[in-house]
Write an enzyme that holds these catalytic residues in place. Structure first.
Site, PDB file in Angstrom:
ATOM      1  N   THR A 156      -3.689  -6.497  10.558  1.00  0.00           N
ATOM      2  CA  THR A 156      -3.785  -6.715   9.202  1.00  0.00           C
ATOM      3  C   THR A 156      -3.114  -6.390   8.447  1.00  0.00           C
ATOM      4  O   THR A 156      -1.767  -5.894   9.189  1.00  0.00           O
ATOM      5  CB  THR A 156      -5.225  -5.549   9.269  1.00  0.00           C
ATOM      6  OG1 THR A 156      -4.508  -4.478   9.300  1.00  0.00           O
ATOM      7  CG2 THR A 156      -6.281  -5.702   9.040  1.00  0.00           C
ATOM      8  N   CYS A 187      -0.440  -2.289   9.256  1.00  0.00           N
ATOM      9  CA  CYS A 187      -0.692  -1.977  10.154  1.00  0.00           C
ATOM     10  C   CYS A 187       0.704  -1.776  10.774  1.00  0.00           C
ATOM     11  O   CYS A 187       0.950  -1.576  12.396  1.00  0.00           O
ATOM     12  CB  CYS A 187      -1.697  -2.770  11.098  1.00  0.00           C
ATOM     13  SG  CYS A 187      -0.836  -4.551  11.744  1.00  0.00           S
ATOM     14  N   GLY A 188       1.822  -1.940   9.860  1.00  0.00           N
ATOM     15  CA  GLY A 188       3.318  -1.639  11.153  1.00  0.00           C
ATOM     16  C   GLY A 188       4.043  -2.921  11.648  1.00  0.00           C
ATOM     17  O   GLY A 188       4.920  -3.051  12.055  1.00  0.00           O
ATOM     18  N   LYS A 189       3.306  -4.346  11.171  1.00  0.00           N
ATOM     19  CA  LYS A 189       4.210  -5.630  11.319  1.00  0.00           C
ATOM     20  C   LYS A 189       5.992  -5.662  11.262  1.00  0.00           C
ATOM     21  O   LYS A 189       6.443  -5.542  11.599  1.00  0.00           O
ATOM     22  CB  LYS A 189       3.300  -6.852  10.949  1.00  0.00           C
ATOM     23  CG  LYS A 189       2.171  -6.599  10.934  1.00  0.00           C
ATOM     24  CD  LYS A 189       1.582  -7.987  10.707  1.00  0.00           C
ATOM     25  CE  LYS A 189       1.521  -7.884   8.928  1.00  0.00           C
ATOM     26  NZ  LYS A 189       1.002  -6.749   8.187  1.00  0.00           N
ATOM     27  N   ASP A 230       9.507 -12.621   8.877  1.00  0.00           N
ATOM     28  CA  ASP A 230       8.538 -12.585   8.814  1.00  0.00           C
ATOM     29  C   ASP A 230       7.454 -13.215   7.665  1.00  0.00           C
ATOM     30  O   ASP A 230       7.546 -13.864   7.031  1.00  0.00           O
ATOM     31  CB  ASP A 230       8.492 -10.377   8.078  1.00  0.00           C
ATOM     32  CG  ASP A 230       7.538  -9.384   8.222  1.00  0.00           C
ATOM     33  OD1 ASP A 230       6.807  -9.822   8.688  1.00  0.00           O
ATOM     34  OD2 ASP A 230       8.694  -8.897   7.115  1.00  0.00           O
ATOM     35  N   GLU A 231       6.890 -12.565   7.436  1.00  0.00           N
ATOM     36  CA  GLU A 231       5.301 -13.090   6.541  1.00  0.00           C
ATOM     37  C   GLU A 231       5.087 -13.946   7.103  1.00  0.00           C
ATOM     38  O   GLU A 231       5.364 -15.408   6.169  1.00  0.00           O
ATOM     39  CB  GLU A 231       5.897 -12.617   4.620  1.00  0.00           C
ATOM     40  CG  GLU A 231       6.341 -11.525   4.357  1.00  0.00           C
ATOM     41  CD  GLU A 231       5.454 -10.617   4.418  1.00  0.00           C
ATOM     42  OE1 GLU A 231       3.856 -11.252   4.284  1.00  0.00           O
ATOM     43  OE2 GLU A 231       5.341  -8.791   3.786  1.00  0.00           O
TER      44      GLU A 231
HETATM   45  N1  LIG Z   1       4.642   7.550   4.947  1.00  0.00           N
HETATM   46  C1  LIG Z   1       4.810   7.687   6.141  1.00  0.00           C
HETATM   47  N2  LIG Z   1       4.172   8.033   6.794  1.00  0.00           N
HETATM   48  C2  LIG Z   1       4.453   7.973   8.582  1.00  0.00           C
HETATM   49  N3  LIG Z   1       3.826   6.236   8.584  1.00  0.00           N
HETATM   50  C3  LIG Z   1       4.012   5.822   7.131  1.00  0.00           C
HETATM   51  C4  LIG Z   1       3.879   6.015   5.784  1.00  0.00           C
HETATM   52  N4  LIG Z   1       3.294   5.442   5.539  1.00  0.00           N
HETATM   53  C5  LIG Z   1       3.138   4.239   6.454  1.00  0.00           C
HETATM   54  N5  LIG Z   1       3.636   4.750   7.423  1.00  0.00           N
HETATM   55  C6  LIG Z   1       3.043   3.349   8.982  1.00  0.00           C
HETATM   56  O1  LIG Z   1       3.427   2.266   8.163  1.00  0.00           O
HETATM   57  C7  LIG Z   1       2.730   1.163   8.555  1.00  0.00           C
HETATM   58  C8  LIG Z   1       2.454  -0.042   7.623  1.00  0.00           C
HETATM   59  O2  LIG Z   1       4.025  -0.626   7.852  1.00  0.00           O
HETATM   60  P1  LIG Z   1       4.551  -2.197   7.335  1.00  0.00           P
HETATM   61  O3  LIG Z   1       5.168  -1.962   8.791  1.00  0.00           O
HETATM   62  O4  LIG Z   1       4.552  -1.352   5.785  1.00  0.00           O
HETATM   63  O5  LIG Z   1       3.387  -2.700   7.722  1.00  0.00           O
HETATM   64  P2  LIG Z   1       2.837  -4.055   7.375  1.00  0.00           P
HETATM   65  O6  LIG Z   1       4.112  -4.939   7.192  1.00  0.00           O
HETATM   66  O7  LIG Z   1       1.532  -4.328   8.807  1.00  0.00           O
HETATM   67  O8  LIG Z   1       2.250  -4.973   6.550  1.00  0.00           O
HETATM   68  C9  LIG Z   1       1.625   2.240   8.139  1.00  0.00           C
HETATM   69  O9  LIG Z   1      -0.152   1.497   8.556  1.00  0.00           O
HETATM   70  C10 LIG Z   1       1.491   3.303   8.904  1.00  0.00           C
HETATM   71  O10 LIG Z   1       1.287   3.288  10.122  1.00  0.00           O
HETATM   72  C1  LIG Z   2      -4.891 -10.511   2.417  1.00  0.00           C
HETATM   73  C2  LIG Z   2      -4.038 -11.395   1.384  1.00  0.00           C
HETATM   74  C3  LIG Z   2      -2.675 -10.946   1.062  1.00  0.00           C
HETATM   75  N1  LIG Z   2      -1.877 -11.501   0.728  1.00  0.00           N
HETATM   76  C4  LIG Z   2      -0.417 -10.911   0.052  1.00  0.00           C
HETATM   77  C5  LIG Z   2       0.029  -9.670   0.422  1.00  0.00           C
HETATM   78  C6  LIG Z   2       0.750  -8.978   0.740  1.00  0.00           C
HETATM   79  O1  LIG Z   2       2.280  -9.384  -0.323  1.00  0.00           O
HETATM   80  C7  LIG Z   2       1.524  -9.819   1.239  1.00  0.00           C
HETATM   81  C8  LIG Z   2       0.683  -8.944   3.161  1.00  0.00           C
HETATM   82  O2  LIG Z   2       1.816  -8.511   3.576  1.00  0.00           O
HETATM   83  P1  LIG Z   2       1.951  -7.397   4.361  1.00  0.00           P
HETATM   84  O3  LIG Z   2       3.448  -6.880   4.668  1.00  0.00           O
HETATM   85  O4  LIG Z   2       1.546  -7.456   5.808  1.00  0.00           O
HETATM   86  O5  LIG Z   2       1.011  -6.068   3.791  1.00  0.00           O
HETATM   87  O6  LIG Z   2       0.366 -10.984   1.903  1.00  0.00           O
HETATM   88  C9  LIG Z   2      -2.006 -12.995   0.242  1.00  0.00           C
HETATM   89  O7  LIG Z   2      -1.225 -13.161  -0.452  1.00  0.00           O
HETATM   90  N2  LIG Z   2      -3.200 -13.848  -0.592  1.00  0.00           N
HETATM   91  C10 LIG Z   2      -4.166 -12.327   0.631  1.00  0.00           C
HETATM   92  O8  LIG Z   2      -5.868 -13.213   0.848  1.00  0.00           O
END
Ligand SMILES: Nc1ncnc2c1ncn2[C@@H]1O[C@H](COP(=O)(O)OP(=O)(O)O)[C@@H](O)[C@H]1O
Ligand SMILES: Cc1cn([C@H]2C[C@H](O)[C@@H](COP(=O)(O)O)O2)c(=O)[nH]c1=O
Length: 215
Positions: A10, A13-15, A86-87
């Site tokens: 989702t 989640c840390g991707k 990414d993305e």
């Molecule tokens: N202040 C914080 N302290 C520790 N972990 C954090 C903090 N803020 C965000 N995170 C971690 O970073 C994750 C989001 O990382 P991110 O790589 O930006 O996610 P994604 O790319 O999947 O959207 C969160 O699920 C959490 O585990």
């Molecule tokens: C569900 C959903 C997401 N998006 C966009 C929102 C964010 O810019 C990215 C996801 O980034 P993350 O690093 O995984 O948090 O996707 C979108 O455009 N449409 C959607 O339905």
């Protein structure tokens, strides 16, 4: 044997964090990555994590041929030992095919990171193609949680905390934007019921209608 790996999960989640860690570990050993991204929240040509780390990346354009880009890069005598995308949900299916060709014909590992489904729980076309073509699909181990405490498996789009189901598939945004257009991760049960943290809280505060007491 080189691989196309799809790291999925989702939002939040840390991707991107994992993408940056893979990049860090390989560059610490003298390897050079080609980093692609598209529409990162931090801006054009950036790969960013909510933990605050960010690195430069190649911003993928509409219609760009990623295989040709790498061939061109290598034929100029420049290095690319592996590829990060990414993305990846924002890439076109043809661009995913090009990444698979990078693995098969150039012998490079490709690590793609992205969300699988959109706010309506429909596959993004790029993610669908990744599921079809990847050697491995890895679900991130650090699970994001729904407000109820269950594992979050779905992405909701919210406006003022309320889940919406109409709108464009792509709207760049972030979680924790209660007053604006934003996103919230939910378990399937609460995604189906369109119950976000805000509306669940409002429901808990509203007076019960039933049972009706008669005098
Ligand atoms: N202040 C914080 N302290 C520790 N972990 C954090 C903090 N803020 C965000 N995170 C971690 O970073 C994750 C989001 O990382 P991110 O790589 O930006 O996610 P994604 O790319 O999947 O959207 C969160 O699920 C959490 O585990
Ligand atoms: C569900 C959903 C997401 N998006 C966009 C929102 C964010 O810019 C990215 C996801 O980034 P993350 O690093 O995984 O948090 O996707 C979108 O455009 N449409 C959607 O339905």
């Amino acid at each position: 044997m080189s691989e196309l790996v799809f790291f999925s999960g989702t939002m939040d989640c840390g991707k991107s964090t994992l993408a940056l860690q893979i990049e860090h570990n390989r560059s610490a050993r003298g390897l050079q990555g080609m980093i692609f991204t598209r529409d990162d929240r931090a801006g054009q040509g950036k790969l960013s994590s909510r933990l605050g780390l960010v690195t430069d990346a190649v911003e993928v354009e509409d219609g760009q041929d990623l295989y040709a880009y790498l061939v061109d890069h290598l034929s100029q005598g420049r290095r690319a030992d592996y590829v990060i995308a990414d993305e990846a949900q924002f890439l076109a299916p043809e661009q995913i095919d090009q990444l698979a060709r990078v693995v098969d014909d150039l012998g490079l590992d490709v690590y793609a990171f992205g969300i699988t489904t959109d706010f309506r729980s429909k596959l993004f076309p790029g993610s669908q193609r990744l599921v079809e073509l990847a050697d491995r699909v890895e679900v991130l181990q650090v699970e994001a949680l729904c407000w109820c405490g269950a594992r979050a498996t779905h992405n909701a789009r919210t406006i003022g905390g309320h889940m919406v189901v109409e709108g464009a598939q792509v709207v760049v945004g972030d979680v924790n934007q209660p007053d604006d257009i934003g996103y919230e991760v939910l378990c399937r049960r609460h995604h189906r019921r369109r119950m976000t943290a805000a509306t669940a809280h409002a429901g808990a505060l509203s007076p019960d209608v039933l049972p009706v007491e008669t005098a």
